[in-house]
Design a protein around this motif. Structure first.
Motif, PDB file in Angstrom:
ATOM      1  N   ASP A 225       0.626  -1.235   0.024  1.00 37.56           N
ATOM      2  CA  ASP A 225      -0.075   0.009   0.027  1.00 37.56           C
ATOM      3  C   ASP A 225       0.931   1.288  -0.205  1.00 37.56           C
ATOM      4  N   LEU A 226       0.340   2.277  -0.908  1.00 38.33           N
ATOM      5  CA  LEU A 226       1.026   3.688  -0.634  1.00 38.33           C
ATOM      6  C   LEU A 226       0.644   4.181   0.463  1.00 38.33           C
ATOM      7  N   PRO A 227       1.228   5.354   1.159  1.00 37.81           N
ATOM      8  CA  PRO A 227       0.968   5.874   2.553  1.00 37.81           C
ATOM      9  C   PRO A 227      -0.470   6.660   2.239  1.00 37.81           C
ATOM     10  N   ASP A 228      -0.973   6.988   1.149  1.00 34.47           N
ATOM     11  CA  ASP A 228      -2.225   7.853   1.082  1.00 34.47           C
ATOM     12  C   ASP A 228      -3.650   6.956   1.395  1.00 34.47           C
ATOM     13  N   VAL A 229      -4.409   7.852   2.171  1.00 33.23           N
ATOM     14  CA  VAL A 229      -5.580   7.137   2.565  1.00 33.23           C
ATOM     15  C   VAL A 229      -6.675   8.434   2.561  1.00 33.23           C
TER      16      VAL A 229
ATOM     17  N   TYR B  76     -12.480  12.550  -6.572  1.00 35.13           N
ATOM     18  CA  TYR B  76     -13.448  11.787  -5.702  1.00 35.13           C
ATOM     19  C   TYR B  76     -14.389  12.880  -4.934  1.00 35.13           C
ATOM     20  N   VAL B  77     -15.448  12.322  -4.485  1.00 35.00           N
ATOM     21  CA  VAL B  77     -16.456  13.159  -3.568  1.00 35.00           C
ATOM     22  C   VAL B  77     -16.351  12.833  -2.053  1.00 35.00           C
ATOM     23  N   HIS B  78     -16.131  14.057  -1.563  1.00 32.65           N
ATOM     24  CA  HIS B  78     -15.828  14.151  -0.063  1.00 32.65           C
ATOM     25  C   HIS B  78     -17.215  14.627   0.630  1.00 32.65           C
ATOM     26  N   HIS B  79     -17.296  14.003   1.815  1.00 27.83           N
ATOM     27  CA  HIS B  79     -18.754  14.202   2.663  1.00 27.83           C
ATOM     28  C   HIS B  79     -17.977  14.513   4.144  1.00 27.83           C
ATOM     29  N   ARG B  80     -18.653  15.471   4.645  1.00 27.72           N
ATOM     30  CA  ARG B  80     -18.327  15.993   6.184  1.00 27.72           C
ATOM     31  C   ARG B  80     -19.197  14.940   7.039  1.00 27.72           C
ATOM     32  N   ARG B  81     -18.651  14.384   7.932  1.00 30.59           N
ATOM     33  CA  ARG B  81     -19.277  13.493   8.785  1.00 30.59           C
ATOM     34  C   ARG B  81     -19.665  13.946  10.209  1.00 30.59           C
ATOM     35  N   ASP B  82     -20.976  14.049  10.347  1.00 28.92           N
ATOM     36  CA  ASP B  82     -21.220  14.783  11.674  1.00 28.92           C
ATOM     37  C   ASP B  82     -22.486  13.945  11.939  1.00 28.92           C
TER      38      ASP B  82
ATOM     39  N   GLN C 286      -4.228  14.127   2.169  1.00 25.36           N
ATOM     40  CA  GLN C 286      -5.617  14.437   1.837  1.00 25.36           C
ATOM     41  C   GLN C 286      -5.705  15.985   2.132  1.00 25.36           C
ATOM     42  N   SER C 287      -5.034  16.429   3.114  1.00 29.64           N
ATOM     43  CA  SER C 287      -5.550  17.916   3.678  1.00 29.64           C
ATOM     44  C   SER C 287      -5.000  18.782   2.542  1.00 29.64           C
ATOM     45  N   ALA C 288      -4.235  18.531   1.478  1.00 32.58           N
ATOM     46  CA  ALA C 288      -3.841  19.253   0.641  1.00 32.58           C
ATOM     47  C   ALA C 288      -4.426  19.062  -0.853  1.00 32.58           C
ATOM     48  N   ASP C 289      -5.455  18.377  -0.611  1.00 29.48           N
ATOM     49  CA  ASP C 289      -6.360  18.067  -2.114  1.00 29.48           C
ATOM     50  C   ASP C 289      -6.924  19.241  -2.503  1.00 29.48           C
ATOM     51  N   ARG C 290      -7.054  19.179  -3.857  1.00 33.65           N
ATOM     52  CA  ARG C 290      -7.964  20.530  -4.519  1.00 33.65           C
ATOM     53  C   ARG C 290      -9.133  20.502  -4.441  1.00 33.65           C
TER      54      ARG C 290
END
Length: 742
Positions: A204-208, A228-234, A255-259
């Motif tokens: 596995d690559l380090p990306d998660v 990809y599609v990201h959702h906030r989980r609350d 992931q924090s650097a994703d555009r």
């Protein structure tokens, strides 16, 4: 068989189980009397306390005595749910009918599994990828092997390496074949963790990536990143799709650097964002939808956006994302594309759908050109471009017809399909003039038919045989009149020799929501019911999409009672026509279908002998439907509150009423319909029940909304449902003494 499915899997619709093979019987014997589930007189339900909670909605006070059951992590709630499950299991698992059903489903499931094994899940860069069960286990691993005929393979991904209960939800191989993006689910949850594995050495690559619901990303053409599609989980917001956004992740980065490429407003709960490609990855298509999902077609209220990623493999992310429409009044699906020319299936200004041509450089609706016009009577259910032609699956009174069009929209040829069938898949044949359709029905195993567009010739190839005695059964499509005078069709399947004397046990399956089209499928559980002598009924309820958008819109928002009226009318017709009596009629539904069953028995408890409500929605006031508000509404709106309350199952339960024998099922980690819906409804029914018919609650710890606890877990659930129904509507066990081997 390769090719994209044209009918979505219950997409999760009514059954939430895979389409599978049927059951058969050679010698039918009368059953011996058996010990069955105990009546409610012999049951001691777990004690359920009440609380003094009253909410006021727009001036109307509403009590909620079981509010405490919404605290799913509270030890008291967990203990109560466990006690309910223990009671239900002790009743359900003592029935000999259930054991035999499991045997028969497993027997015929083997034939279906052999069919499924024929085709790999993916072929990329000369390698085949297949998901296969782990030896002696109920979960799947991903295998890889060369596609040149070499039988040797190796396990590339074993989800249990990440812990017990983990499963492989989905995977996608990069275009260059170097990596696999794969989604790991914990206990069937739709919230997944996406990782990236190098194919060459299985490392596995380090990306998660987190914050994803279900799907895997789209690889960029250069295999260096994913969209990809990201959702906030609350958890406090009590909705799934919170603030969906489209992001680009560069392999090797954080992931924090994703555009961020597209975002919904803060606090957004009413949108579902989906992504796809057009023109071989030249354009990124972003669909922003809500209301209800039309299976593989689209969300009924959608807005489509396009981003030109450029002609080079490396995507140009600086280009703007352009909305094709400013409003959200229709659905859209890109069927094919050639450079900037997109061919889009839509129901905009065409409730039975049409195919239009859109220029991505000038995509305004007034510039669209019709390619295949809306038909005056037929419903265009699905369409693909195959061998340079547009191939549409149409519905004519809920029965399929294939029509082939030239690229300019001229009708080339039509092909009739077997009656009461379902087109599962469409693909191209060995020559450019051929189409290959995979079809099935309640009684017909999956069959491959090759159609020659030029000559009209057909070749039929059964994909596997079944020893179910199909000749002894028949499928019909009857029509009945609903409460408002509307004609509603219904499929019926039963033995040919039955007499209409009211003596038959009938299981009626219902959904009627989200524009879902209920079509025949070849399935072990349904045919197990037939094999035992039962009748299966499936009405085409409004709220579904069997007759296009108008059929759906006839039963949404303040008109949702229409679906329930259609279901009740179907039951009354079955009784009046001599198929059954109220005591011998069972109903079953899941999710929205579970809401339907729950609402129906609270309005007409006298009409049924048994009811099975699976993962049901029962509290219309406390449940934020989020993305489905456009279909059902929300209690915060005073104009929608009254209609929601009027059919909310929990709020219609009346003490001192004799309700049918009822089995309610749920899953503790259901992300779509929280299990407290089933808890509160069960508590209310058990307290209100005035007769000796049981009210049982089965609570699984894991499995998610679809009940995915393993490839065969659905058989266990189906056996519970059918055996429970059989006992309480008096269906006797009529199965072979010694089941034949495949």
């Amino acid at each position: 068989m390769a090719g994209s499915p044209v009918i979505g899997p219950s997409q999760f619709i009514c059954r939430m189980t895979r389409t599978t093979a049927a059951l058969a019987v050679v010698v039918v014997l009368a059953c011996n009397e058996r010990e069955g589930p105990a009546s409610s007189a012999a049951l001691s339900y777990p004690v359920t306390r009440t609380v003094a909670v009253v909410d006021t909605y727009h001036g109307t006070p509403v009590t909620d005595p079981y509010r405490w059951l919404e605290q799913l992590d509270a030890p008291e709630v967990r203990e109560w749910a466990a006690a309910q499950h223990t009671l239900a299991r002790s009743v359900l698992r003592q029935d000999a009918f259930r054991d035999r059903l499991i045997q028969r489903m497993q027997h015929y499931g083997k034939a279906w599994d052999q069919f499924e094994d024929d085709a790999p899940d993916a072929v990329v860069q000369g390698f085949e990828y297949r998901r296969r069960p782990a030896p002696g286990a109920a979960y799947q691993r991903l295998h890889i092997r060369k596609a040149d005929g070499d039988d040797s393979s190796r396990v590339l991904i074993d989800p249990r390496d990440f812990g017990d209960g983990r499963s492989l939800a989905r995977f996608q191989v990069s275009p260059d074949g170097r990596y696999v993006a794969y989604a790991i689910s914990n206990g069937g949850s739709e919230w997944v963790e996406t990782r990236f594995r190098r194919v060459s050495d299985g490392v596995d690559l380090p990306d998660v990536l987190t914050g994803m619901l279900g799907g895997v990303p789209l690889w960029s053409r250069d295999s260096r990143g994913v969209f990809y599609v990201h959702h906030r989980r609350d958890a406090e917001r009590r909705v799934m799709f919170l603030e969906p956004a489209v992001r680009y992740h560069a392999i090797g980065g954080e992931q924090s650097a994703d555009r961020m490429l597209f975002a919904t407003p803060p606090g957004s709960v009413e949108s579902v964002v989906q992504i796809s490609y057009a023109s071989d990855g030249r354009y990124l298509v972003v669909s922003e939808g809500s209301g209800a999902v039309w299976g593989s077609f689209s969300w009924v209220l959608s807005r489509m956006h396009l981003m030109d990623l450029g002609e080079k493999p490396t995507p140009t992310l600086a280009n703007p994302l352009r909305a094709i429409t400013s409003d959200k009044i229709a659905g859209y699906q890109v069927i094919a594309s050639d450079g900037p020319t997109l061919y889009v299936l839509t129901d905009r200004a065409a409730p039975r759908k049409r195919l239009v041509m859109i220029d991505a450089r000038d995509p305004a609706p007034d510039q669209w050109q019709d390619v295949v016009l809306e038909d005056e009577t037929l419903v265009l259910h699905a369409m693909r471009r195959i061998n340079g032609r547009f191939v549409g699956v149409y519905l004519r009174d809920v029965q399929p017809l294939i029509r082939v069009f030239s690229t300019d929209g001229r009708l080339v040829r039509s092909f009739e399909l077997p009656s009461f069938s379902n087109v599962m898949e469409l693909d191209g044949g060995e020559s450019t003039s051929e189409l290959v359709a995979l079809t099935a029905s309640f009684l017909q195993p999956p069959t491959q038919t090759t159609f020659d567009v030029v000559s009209g010739a057909t070749r039929v190839k059964p994909l596997f045989s079944s020893d179910f005695h199909t000749a002894s059964y028949r499928t019909t499509q009857e029509s009945y009149t609903s409460k408002d005078g509307t004609r509603v069709p219904m499929f019926l399947v039963h033995r040919k020799d039955i007499a209409l004397d009211g003596s038959h046990a009938v299981l009626m399956h219902g959904y009627g929501a989200s524009g879902t089209v209920m079509l025949p499928e070849f399935s072990e559980d349904v045919l197990a019911w037939l094999e035992a002598g039962g009748v299966f009924a499936m009405p085409s309820l409004r709220g579904g999409g069997e007759f296009g958008r108008a059929w759906y819109e006839a039963a949404i928002m303040s008109r949702k009672q229409t679906t329930i009226d259609d279901f009740i009318a179907a039951a009354e017709w079955l009784i009046a026509s001599g198929y059954t009596t109220s005591q011998r009629l069972a109903i079953r539904g899941a999710s929205n279908g579970g809401q339907l069953v729950s609402a129906t028995i609270t309005q007409r408890p006298d009409l049924f002998g048994a009811a099975i409500a699976e993962v049901p929605i029962t509290d219309n006031l406390r449940y934020d439907r989020g993305r489905h508000r456009g279909q059902f509404g929300h209690a915060s709106d005073s104009t929608q509150f009254e209609s929601l309350l009027s059919y909310s199952p929990l709020h219609r339960v009346k003490p001192g009423t004799c309700y049918p024998a009822t089995l309610i099922t749920t899953v503790m980690n259901d992300d779509r319909v929280p299990s407290w819906h089933a808890f509160k409804f069960t508590a209310a029914l058990q307290a209100a029940q005035s007769c000796q018919k049981p009210v049982l609650l089965r609570v699984e710890d894991v499995g998610g909304h679809a009940g995915d606890r393993g490839p065969d877990s659905w058989m266990e659930d189906a056996a519970d449902a059918y055996a429970f129904a059989a006992h309480h509507v008096g269906l006797k066990l009529r199965l072979t003494e010694t089941p034949p081997t495949p």
